[in-house]
Design an enzyme around this catalytic site. Structure first.
Site, PDB file in Angstrom:
ATOM      1  N   HIS A  60      -1.692   0.802  -8.349  1.00  0.00           N
ATOM      2  CA  HIS A  60      -3.134   1.335  -8.402  1.00  0.00           C
ATOM      3  C   HIS A  60      -3.585   2.014  -6.948  1.00  0.00           C
ATOM      4  O   HIS A  60      -2.676   1.947  -6.118  1.00  0.00           O
ATOM      5  CB  HIS A  60      -4.071   0.310  -8.593  1.00  0.00           C
ATOM      6  CG  HIS A  60      -4.240  -0.749  -7.814  1.00  0.00           C
ATOM      7  ND1 HIS A  60      -3.462  -1.889  -7.461  1.00  0.00           N
ATOM      8  CD2 HIS A  60      -5.328  -1.240  -6.755  1.00  0.00           C
ATOM      9  CE1 HIS A  60      -3.877  -2.645  -6.473  1.00  0.00           C
ATOM     10  NE2 HIS A  60      -4.962  -1.963  -6.153  1.00  0.00           N
ATOM     11  N   HIS A  62      -6.654   3.138  -4.370  1.00  0.00           N
ATOM     12  CA  HIS A  62      -8.254   3.302  -4.037  1.00  0.00           C
ATOM     13  C   HIS A  62      -8.506   4.401  -2.927  1.00  0.00           C
ATOM     14  O   HIS A  62      -7.690   4.803  -2.107  1.00  0.00           O
ATOM     15  CB  HIS A  62      -8.634   1.940  -3.372  1.00  0.00           C
ATOM     16  CG  HIS A  62      -8.448   0.647  -3.815  1.00  0.00           C
ATOM     17  ND1 HIS A  62      -9.216   0.440  -4.847  1.00  0.00           N
ATOM     18  CD2 HIS A  62      -7.777  -0.420  -3.589  1.00  0.00           C
ATOM     19  CE1 HIS A  62      -8.752  -0.659  -5.369  1.00  0.00           C
ATOM     20  NE2 HIS A  62      -8.023  -1.258  -4.577  1.00  0.00           N
ATOM     21  N   TYR A 152       1.157   3.572   3.297  1.00  0.00           N
ATOM     22  CA  TYR A 152       0.286   4.484   2.476  1.00  0.00           C
ATOM     23  C   TYR A 152      -0.978   4.128   2.477  1.00  0.00           C
ATOM     24  O   TYR A 152      -1.685   3.699   1.425  1.00  0.00           O
ATOM     25  CB  TYR A 152       1.061   4.364   0.973  1.00  0.00           C
ATOM     26  CG  TYR A 152       2.557   4.431   0.753  1.00  0.00           C
ATOM     27  CD1 TYR A 152       3.130   5.744   1.163  1.00  0.00           C
ATOM     28  CD2 TYR A 152       3.325   3.649   0.408  1.00  0.00           C
ATOM     29  CE1 TYR A 152       4.585   5.894   1.281  1.00  0.00           C
ATOM     30  CE2 TYR A 152       4.802   3.714   0.294  1.00  0.00           C
ATOM     31  CZ  TYR A 152       5.209   4.860   0.823  1.00  0.00           C
ATOM     32  OH  TYR A 152       6.591   5.119   0.902  1.00  0.00           O
TER      33      TYR A 152
END
Length: 191
Positions: A60, A62, A152
């Site tokens: 996922h 954000h 990341y």
């Protein structure tokens, strides 16, 4: 069918969570992270927006974005990012083959969950809370022991701006860590 309502505010600041289909770890490889970054850069060039914060985890993502003053269309940007990344995977023949009939009917692949999670930030103080959440997320998920170890993330950018110290929420030097409290936003982050 559920009624999804999104708050669209021109020039607003928004927190997003995008999740892969069945939590597949598409972003476990640096090659796929690069494909995602390329997709984001392309969309950002076509439809400008400011990225305040971001973290890419294996299954996922954000984001914290601010849109231009008279623009509110974050859905179009997110949809385009999903399409471009999916096409990049398809070009490498990395797409799983087992697509459900429902997904075929809606012309969807099995790379992303159908929708995304969005929260509109309406107070300036919320930005710090959501940035902390973004930057602490790799630690929360047990991927690293300290935010500065995750490659990341926008954490290093914010360290460079002196908004964070390099050792924020860090245990590298056996120091006692004050873990941020996210109880007030946990129902708004989509995990």
């Amino acid at each position: 069918m559920p009624n999804y309502r999104r708050l669209y505010i021109p020039g607003g600041t928004f927190f997003f969570t995008l999740v892969t289909y069945h939590r597949q770890p598409h972003f476990s490889s640096s090659e796929n992270v690069a494909k995602l970054r390329q997709a984001v850069a392309m969309v950002k060039k076509q439809m400008p927006f400011e990225i305040l914060g971001a973290v890419i985890l294996p299954d996922h993502i954000h984001f914290l974005w601010t849109l231009p003053e008279k623009d509110f269309n974050y859905s179009k940007r997110i949809g385009r990012i999903k399409v471009l990344f999916t096409h990049a995977l398809r070009n490498q023949n990395n797409l799983p083959e087992n697509i459900s009939n429902s997904r075929k009917k809606h012309r969807e692949s099995n790379v992303w969950q159908r929708r995304f999670w969005e929260h509109t930030l309406q107070q300036e103080e919320e930005i710090e809370i959501y940035l902390n959440y973004i930057h602490y997320n790799p630690v929360k998920h047990g991927l690293v022991s300290c935010p500065h170890l995750w490659p990341y993330s926008s954490f290093q950018t914010w360290v460079g701006k002196k908004a964070y110290s390099f050792d924020w929420a860090c245990i590298c030097h056996r120091q006692k860590v004050l873990i941020p409290n996210f109880d007030l936003i946990i129902d708004k982050v989509g995990e």
